[in-house]
Design a protein around this motif. Structure first.
Motif, mmCIF file in Angstrom:
data_model
loop_
_atom_site.group_PDB
_atom_site.id
_atom_site.type_symbol
_atom_site.label_atom_id
_atom_site.label_comp_id
_atom_site.label_asym_id
_atom_site.label_seq_id
_atom_site.Cartn_x
_atom_site.Cartn_y
_atom_site.Cartn_z
ATOM 1 N N MET A 190 0.878 -1.196 0.042
ATOM 2 C CA MET A 190 -0.103 0.165 0.065
ATOM 3 C C MET A 190 0.952 1.149 0.036
ATOM 4 O O MET A 190 1.907 1.133 0.485
ATOM 5 C CB MET A 190 -0.978 0.144 1.474
ATOM 6 C CG MET A 190 -1.922 -1.119 1.199
ATOM 7 S SD MET A 190 -3.171 -1.111 0.325
ATOM 8 C CE MET A 190 -4.108 -2.805 0.507
ATOM 9 N N CYS A 205 1.446 -2.209 5.011
ATOM 10 C CA CYS A 205 0.636 -3.344 4.841
ATOM 11 C C CYS A 205 -0.841 -3.113 5.050
ATOM 12 O O CYS A 205 -1.270 -1.705 5.481
ATOM 13 C CB CYS A 205 1.074 -4.617 6.015
ATOM 14 S SG CYS A 205 0.646 -4.301 7.339
ATOM 15 N N SER A 206 -1.580 -3.933 4.651
ATOM 16 C CA SER A 206 -3.031 -3.597 4.863
ATOM 17 C C SER A 206 -3.659 -3.532 6.528
ATOM 18 O O SER A 206 -4.544 -2.580 6.591
ATOM 19 C CB SER A 206 -3.980 -4.924 4.215
ATOM 20 O OG SER A 206 -3.563 -6.118 4.885
ATOM 21 N N TYR A 207 -2.843 -4.047 7.535
ATOM 22 C CA TYR A 207 -3.312 -3.475 8.618
ATOM 23 C C TYR A 207 -3.122 -2.019 9.081
ATOM 24 O O TYR A 207 -3.235 -1.464 10.102
ATOM 25 C CB TYR A 207 -2.331 -4.470 9.705
ATOM 26 C CG TYR A 207 -2.831 -6.084 9.561
ATOM 27 C CD1 TYR A 207 -3.583 -6.704 10.019
ATOM 28 C CD2 TYR A 207 -1.664 -6.948 8.792
ATOM 29 C CE1 TYR A 207 -4.106 -7.901 9.417
ATOM 30 C CE2 TYR A 207 -2.219 -8.292 8.515
ATOM 31 C CZ TYR A 207 -3.071 -8.745 9.093
ATOM 32 O OH TYR A 207 -3.369 -9.998 8.610
ATOM 33 N N LEU A 215 -3.519 0.346 7.398
ATOM 34 C CA LEU A 215 -4.616 1.240 6.683
ATOM 35 C C LEU A 215 -5.279 2.211 7.750
ATOM 36 O O LEU A 215 -5.804 3.329 7.344
ATOM 37 C CB LEU A 215 -5.734 0.428 5.801
ATOM 38 C CG LEU A 215 -5.153 0.213 4.568
ATOM 39 C CD1 LEU A 215 -6.110 -0.877 3.653
ATOM 40 C CD2 LEU A 215 -5.005 1.284 3.482
ATOM 41 N N GLN A 222 -3.130 0.807 -4.102
ATOM 42 C CA GLN A 222 -2.438 -0.700 -3.802
ATOM 43 C C GLN A 222 -1.326 -0.859 -5.101
ATOM 44 O O GLN A 222 -1.803 -0.947 -6.189
ATOM 45 C CB GLN A 222 -3.661 -1.692 -3.711
ATOM 46 C CG GLN A 222 -3.169 -3.086 -3.442
ATOM 47 C CD GLN A 222 -4.058 -4.372 -3.466
ATOM 48 O OE1 GLN A 222 -4.977 -3.942 -3.376
ATOM 49 N NE2 GLN A 222 -3.569 -5.385 -3.064
#
Length: 246
Positions: A44, A55-57, A59, A69
């Protein structure tokens, strides 16, 4: 005071400030904050922060920010067109369809050997392209702008004097197939508008009546009423033929 010397980063005035960090970012490495979590690869990038990939965590720390992305294709970093075209003008950059999604590459992909029959290549890295494009990636377009090409821009203001509304106008809208379909549709509509003008719209002497005259004449795209077919006359037998006298 001596003349101000501009660095290489400051010379990129024609590109948004987040573009170079995005192109040079390190992706698909484990996130240092969520090292013990699954799917913790950093894919990201936040356009507002213009920092390192996350990372997506992570966000939750970029709520209400512009985030794209980064994906990977053939060991190269790519981004989807429907995500990036909202923020920059991607014209002149060739796009590709991978897994039913249209993408474009972030950085150059040099091609030392050009295939036979290739008539158009990237102006920066010589990658073979379709005839309607000039660059194979965003990085190559940026390289073309650094060469001083004034016709190139990443600005969302279109070259024809209108603003792009949220990236709704993509490269697909100007492909030769789209143009042919649009021209064919316009010709069809023009033909309909000419052939469906009723004769009632014209008064004596060929003068066109006013649309406010109260008549029902005007433009209509519905088919006219077909003539009544008389089946009685059609089934009547002809009379007995008479031979001509010798």
């Amino acid at each position: 005071m001596g003349p101000m010397i501009r660095t290489e980063e400051e010379e990129d005035y024609t590109s948004p400030p987040w573009l170079m960090p995005m192109l040079r970012g390190s992706y698909f490495i484990p996130c240092s904050i969520h090292a013990d979590s699954n799917k913790n690869e950093c894919n990201m990038f936040c356009l507002d922060c213009a920092g390192a990939a996350f990372c997506s965590y992570c966000l939750v720390k970029h709520k209400d920010h512009r985030v794209v992305q980064i994906r990977r294709s053939s060991y190269h970093n790519v981004v989807r067109v429907n995500e990036i075209q909202k923020y920059i003008d991607i014209s002149c950059v060739q796009t590709y369809i991978i897994n039913s999604a249209r993408i474009l590459f972030l950085n150059e992909r040099p091609q030392p050997r050009i295939g036979k029959g290739v008539t158009n290549t990237c102006e920066i890295c010589c990658r073979s392209l379709l005839d309607s494009f000039r660059f194979c990636s965003l990085g190559c377009k940026l390289g073309g702008m650094k060469r001083g090409d004034q016709s190139l821009t990443f600005s969302m203001k279109g070259k024809h004097g209108r603003d792009y509304q949220g990236g709704l106008e993509s490269d697909e809208a100007t492909t030769p197939t789209k143009l042919r379909k649009t021209k064919a549709f316009n010709r069809l509509m023009n033909g309909l508008s000419i052939s469906t003008v009723r004769f009632d719209d014209y008064g004596p002497g060929g003068d066109q009546r006013s649309p406010n005259s109260g008549d029902e004449g005007g433009f209509s795209f519905s088919p006219g009423t077909p003539p009544i077919y008389n089946h009685r006359n059609s089934s009547r037998r002809k009379g007995i033929p008479h031979r001509a006298p010798f």
